[in-house]
Design a protein around this motif. Structure first.
Motif, PDB file in Angstrom:
ATOM      1  N   PRO A  90      61.893  18.377  25.971  1.00  0.00           N
ATOM      2  CA  PRO A  90      60.489  18.281  25.545  1.00  0.00           C
ATOM      3  C   PRO A  90      59.556  18.189  26.749  1.00  0.00           C
ATOM      4  CG  PRO A  90      61.597  16.173  25.250  1.00  0.00           C
ATOM      5  CD  PRO A  90      62.640  17.154  25.709  1.00  0.00           C
ATOM      6  N   LYS A  91      58.292  18.593  26.553  1.00  0.00           N
ATOM      7  CA  LYS A  91      57.271  18.445  27.595  1.00  0.00           C
ATOM      8  C   LYS A  91      56.931  16.966  27.737  1.00  0.00           C
ATOM      9  CE  LYS A  91      54.623  21.196  29.077  1.00  0.00           C
ATOM     10  NZ  LYS A  91      54.545  21.389  30.480  1.00  0.00           N
ATOM     11  N   ALA A  92      56.552  16.579  28.941  1.00  0.00           N
ATOM     12  CA  ALA A  92      56.285  15.168  29.212  1.00  0.00           C
ATOM     13  C   ALA A  92      54.825  14.783  29.072  1.00  0.00           C
ATOM     14  CB  ALA A  92      56.757  14.807  30.619  1.00  0.00           C
ATOM     15  N   ASP A  93      53.914  15.742  29.141  1.00  0.00           N
ATOM     16  CA  ASP A  93      52.498  15.397  29.267  1.00  0.00           C
ATOM     17  C   ASP A  93      51.968  14.555  28.113  1.00  0.00           C
ATOM     18  OD1 ASP A  93      52.773  17.626  27.635  1.00  0.00           O
ATOM     19  OD2 ASP A  93      51.039  18.675  28.431  1.00  0.00           O
ATOM     20  N   LYS A  94      52.248  14.899  26.878  1.00  0.00           N
ATOM     21  CA  LYS A  94      51.714  14.151  25.743  1.00  0.00           C
ATOM     22  C   LYS A  94      52.666  13.058  25.258  1.00  0.00           C
ATOM     23  CE  LYS A  94      48.152  16.881  25.360  1.00  0.00           C
ATOM     24  NZ  LYS A  94      47.143  16.655  26.322  1.00  0.00           N
ATOM     25  N   ILE A  95      53.932  13.224  25.551  1.00  0.00           N
ATOM     26  CA  ILE A  95      54.946  12.308  25.043  1.00  0.00           C
ATOM     27  C   ILE A  95      54.728  10.878  25.520  1.00  0.00           C
ATOM     28  CG2 ILE A  95      57.404  11.740  25.172  1.00  0.00           C
ATOM     29  CD1 ILE A  95      57.914  14.770  25.215  1.00  0.00           C
ATOM     30  N   PHE A  96      54.365  10.719  26.775  1.00  0.00           N
ATOM     31  CA  PHE A  96      54.283   9.378  27.327  1.00  0.00           C
ATOM     32  C   PHE A  96      52.951   8.686  27.051  1.00  0.00           C
ATOM     33  CE2 PHE A  96      57.912  11.165  29.430  1.00  0.00           C
ATOM     34  CZ  PHE A  96      58.818  10.133  29.304  1.00  0.00           C
ATOM     35  N   LEU A  97      52.035   9.373  26.392  1.00  0.00           N
ATOM     36  CA  LEU A  97      50.790   8.717  25.972  1.00  0.00           C
ATOM     37  C   LEU A  97      51.093   7.572  25.008  1.00  0.00           C
ATOM     38  CD1 LEU A  97      48.349  11.707  25.448  1.00  0.00           C
ATOM     39  CD2 LEU A  97      48.487  10.132  27.374  1.00  0.00           C
ATOM     40  N   LYS A  98      52.064   7.780  24.146  1.00  0.00           N
ATOM     41  CA  LYS A  98      52.434   6.739  23.184  1.00  0.00           C
ATOM     42  C   LYS A  98      52.921   5.496  23.922  1.00  0.00           C
ATOM     43  CE  LYS A  98      54.277   7.230  18.856  1.00  0.00           C
ATOM     44  NZ  LYS A  98      55.228   7.728  17.881  1.00  0.00           N
ATOM     45  N   TYR A  99      53.739   5.702  24.946  1.00  0.00           N
ATOM     46  CA  TYR A  99      54.237   4.572  25.728  1.00  0.00           C
ATOM     47  C   TYR A  99      53.102   3.912  26.506  1.00  0.00           C
ATOM     48  CZ  TYR A  99      56.891   1.674  28.890  1.00  0.00           C
ATOM     49  OH  TYR A  99      57.370   0.602  29.583  1.00  0.00           O
ATOM     50  N   ARG A 100      52.228   4.721  27.103  1.00  0.00           N
ATOM     51  CA  ARG A 100      51.084   4.167  27.823  1.00  0.00           C
ATOM     52  C   ARG A 100      50.221   3.323  26.893  1.00  0.00           C
ATOM     53  NH1 ARG A 100      46.286   7.859  28.577  1.00  0.00           N
ATOM     54  NH2 ARG A 100      46.172   7.217  26.422  1.00  0.00           N
ATOM     55  N   ASN A 101      49.952   3.817  25.708  1.00  0.00           N
ATOM     56  CA  ASN A 101      49.145   3.079  24.745  1.00  0.00           C
ATOM     57  C   ASN A 101      49.839   1.786  24.323  1.00  0.00           C
ATOM     58  OD1 ASN A 101      47.340   5.149  24.982  1.00  0.00           O
ATOM     59  ND2 ASN A 101      47.775   6.042  22.986  1.00  0.00           N
ATOM     60  N   PHE A 102      51.151   1.844  24.186  1.00  0.00           N
ATOM     61  CA  PHE A 102      51.929   0.644  23.893  1.00  0.00           C
ATOM     62  C   PHE A 102      51.751  -0.392  25.005  1.00  0.00           C
ATOM     63  CE2 PHE A 102      55.952  -1.404  25.090  1.00  0.00           C
ATOM     64  CZ  PHE A 102      56.121  -2.259  24.013  1.00  0.00           C
ATOM     65  N   GLU A 103      51.815   0.054  26.252  1.00  0.00           N
ATOM     66  CA  GLU A 103      51.640  -0.851  27.397  1.00  0.00           C
ATOM     67  C   GLU A 103      50.235  -1.452  27.410  1.00  0.00           C
ATOM     68  OE1 GLU A 103      54.284   0.098  31.194  1.00  0.00           O
ATOM     69  OE2 GLU A 103      52.800   1.648  30.783  1.00  0.00           O
ATOM     70  N   ILE A 104      49.231  -0.634  27.117  1.00  0.00           N
ATOM     71  CA  ILE A 104      47.851  -1.127  27.087  1.00  0.00           C
ATOM     72  C   ILE A 104      47.727  -2.233  26.048  1.00  0.00           C
ATOM     73  CG2 ILE A 104      45.476  -0.529  26.437  1.00  0.00           C
ATOM     74  CD1 ILE A 104      46.000   2.229  27.784  1.00  0.00           C
ATOM     75  N   ARG A 105      48.256  -2.000  24.867  1.00  0.00           N
ATOM     76  CA  ARG A 105      48.164  -3.011  23.806  1.00  0.00           C
ATOM     77  C   ARG A 105      48.930  -4.281  24.171  1.00  0.00           C
ATOM     78  NH1 ARG A 105      49.131   1.823  20.562  1.00  0.00           N
ATOM     79  NH2 ARG A 105      47.093   2.533  19.854  1.00  0.00           N
ATOM     80  N   ALA A 106      50.066  -4.109  24.836  1.00  0.00           N
ATOM     81  CA  ALA A 106      50.875  -5.272  25.218  1.00  0.00           C
ATOM     82  C   ALA A 106      50.194  -6.112  26.300  1.00  0.00           C
ATOM     83  CB  ALA A 106      52.248  -4.811  25.706  1.00  0.00           C
ATOM     84  N   MET A 107      49.399  -5.474  27.157  1.00  0.00           N
ATOM     85  CA  MET A 107      48.749  -6.177  28.262  1.00  0.00           C
ATOM     86  C   MET A 107      47.355  -6.693  27.901  1.00  0.00           C
ATOM     87  SD  MET A 107      49.606  -3.793  31.494  1.00  0.00           S
ATOM     88  CE  MET A 107      51.201  -3.768  32.242  1.00  0.00           C
ATOM     89  N   ARG A 108      46.911  -6.471  26.691  1.00  0.00           N
ATOM     90  CA  ARG A 108      45.542  -6.828  26.304  1.00  0.00           C
ATOM     91  C   ARG A 108      45.226  -8.299  26.552  1.00  0.00           C
ATOM     92  NH1 ARG A 108      40.811  -7.310  26.777  1.00  0.00           N
ATOM     93  NH2 ARG A 108      39.369  -7.244  25.074  1.00  0.00           N
ATOM     94  N   GLY A 109      46.136  -9.190  26.291  1.00  0.00           N
ATOM     95  CA  GLY A 109      45.873 -10.605  26.489  1.00  0.00           C
ATOM     96  C   GLY A 109      45.908 -11.045  27.944  1.00  0.00           C
ATOM     97  N   GLN A 110      46.454 -10.193  28.812  1.00  0.00           N
ATOM     98  CA  GLN A 110      46.622 -10.551  30.216  1.00  0.00           C
ATOM     99  C   GLN A 110      45.526  -9.985  31.118  1.00  0.00           C
ATOM    100  OE1 GLN A 110      50.433  -8.874  31.012  1.00  0.00           O
ATOM    101  NE2 GLN A 110      51.401  -9.933  29.297  1.00  0.00           N
ATOM    102  N   LEU A 111      44.954  -8.825  30.734  1.00  0.00           N
ATOM    103  CA  LEU A 111      43.956  -8.154  31.568  1.00  0.00           C
ATOM    104  C   LEU A 111      42.687  -7.908  30.763  1.00  0.00           C
ATOM    105  CD1 LEU A 111      46.239  -5.429  33.228  1.00  0.00           C
ATOM    106  CD2 LEU A 111      45.525  -7.598  34.224  1.00  0.00           C
ATOM    107  N   THR A 112      41.579  -7.831  31.468  1.00  0.00           N
ATOM    108  CA  THR A 112      40.316  -7.520  30.814  1.00  0.00           C
ATOM    109  C   THR A 112      40.265  -6.027  30.489  1.00  0.00           C
ATOM    110  OG1 THR A 112      39.134  -6.952  32.848  1.00  0.00           O
ATOM    111  CG2 THR A 112      39.151  -9.303  32.188  1.00  0.00           C
ATOM    112  N   LEU A 113      39.289  -5.656  29.704  1.00  0.00           N
ATOM    113  CA  LEU A 113      39.091  -4.259  29.342  1.00  0.00           C
ATOM    114  C   LEU A 113      38.915  -3.399  30.593  1.00  0.00           C
ATOM    115  CD1 LEU A 113      38.671  -2.435  26.816  1.00  0.00           C
ATOM    116  CD2 LEU A 113      36.234  -2.780  27.162  1.00  0.00           C
ATOM    117  N   ASN A 114      38.095  -3.864  31.533  1.00  0.00           N
ATOM    118  CA  ASN A 114      37.860  -3.109  32.769  1.00  0.00           C
ATOM    119  C   ASN A 114      39.123  -3.020  33.618  1.00  0.00           C
ATOM    120  OD1 ASN A 114      35.218  -2.545  32.133  1.00  0.00           O
ATOM    121  ND2 ASN A 114      34.393  -4.295  33.269  1.00  0.00           N
ATOM    122  N   GLN A 115      39.886  -4.096  33.693  1.00  0.00           N
ATOM    123  CA  GLN A 115      41.128  -4.072  34.467  1.00  0.00           C
ATOM    124  C   GLN A 115      42.129  -3.090  33.857  1.00  0.00           C
ATOM    125  OE1 GLN A 115      41.901  -8.312  34.232  1.00  0.00           O
ATOM    126  NE2 GLN A 115      41.376  -8.605  36.399  1.00  0.00           N
TER     127      GLN A 115
END
Length: 151
Positions: A90-115
């Motif tokens: 599979p192509k990688a470009d769109k596939i890892f957006l899901k993982y990136r979004n997962f990481e963003i949601r997981a880090m929400r309590g640790q970092l500010t929106l700007n960070q």
């Protein structure tokens, strides 16, 4: 007992297409992304012993062949892995957006929106969209469309 992050990671893996899940399980997220960036969207033959032509160590190649073989047996996805070791990657470009979004949601309590925006090279608005459950639009795609005359 798994941590909440490990549990969420395994839940995320369950949502991925089986061949992609096998590649990530075999190589880990970072190596899978690198491997698929270089070879994704192509049909490649996995060698039996020397993975250097694909940029893989022999251990990574063995783990990848093992995981993909398990996927083939469990799901019957013979269109993705043939008997002679050829696989449609599979192509990688769109596939890892899901993982990136997962990481963003997981880090929400640790970092500010700007960070979060700086860390993931997004705008604050894009991070807000991810946190609300939407997808962040890849700005580089927008600029490619403008450059090619698509917009």
């Amino acid at each position: 007992m798994p941590t909440p992050d490990e549990t969420a990671y395994h839940e995320l893996l369950k949502t991925l297409h089986p061949p992609l899940r096998a590649i990530i399980t075999a190589l880990g997220i970072a190596r899978a992304q690198e491997f698929l960036f270089n070879h994704g969207g192509t049909f490649v033959k996995l060698p039996r012993a020397d993975g250097s032509k694909l940029g893989l160590s022999n251990e990574e190649l063995l783990a990848l062949r093992y995981q993909l073989h398990d996927v083939r047996l469990a799901t019957g996805l013979s269109s993705h892995l043939s008997d002679d070791g050829c696989i449609s990657l599979p192509k990688a470009d769109k596939i890892f957006l899901k993982y990136r979004n997962f990481e963003i949601r997981a880090m929400r309590g640790q970092l500010t929106l700007n960070q979060l925006a700086v860390k993931f090279d997004l705008t604050s608005r894009q991070v807000q969209n991810v946190l609300k459950g939407g997808e962040a639009v890849d700005q580089s795609d927008l600029f490619k469309m403008i450059d090619s005359g698509g917009i």
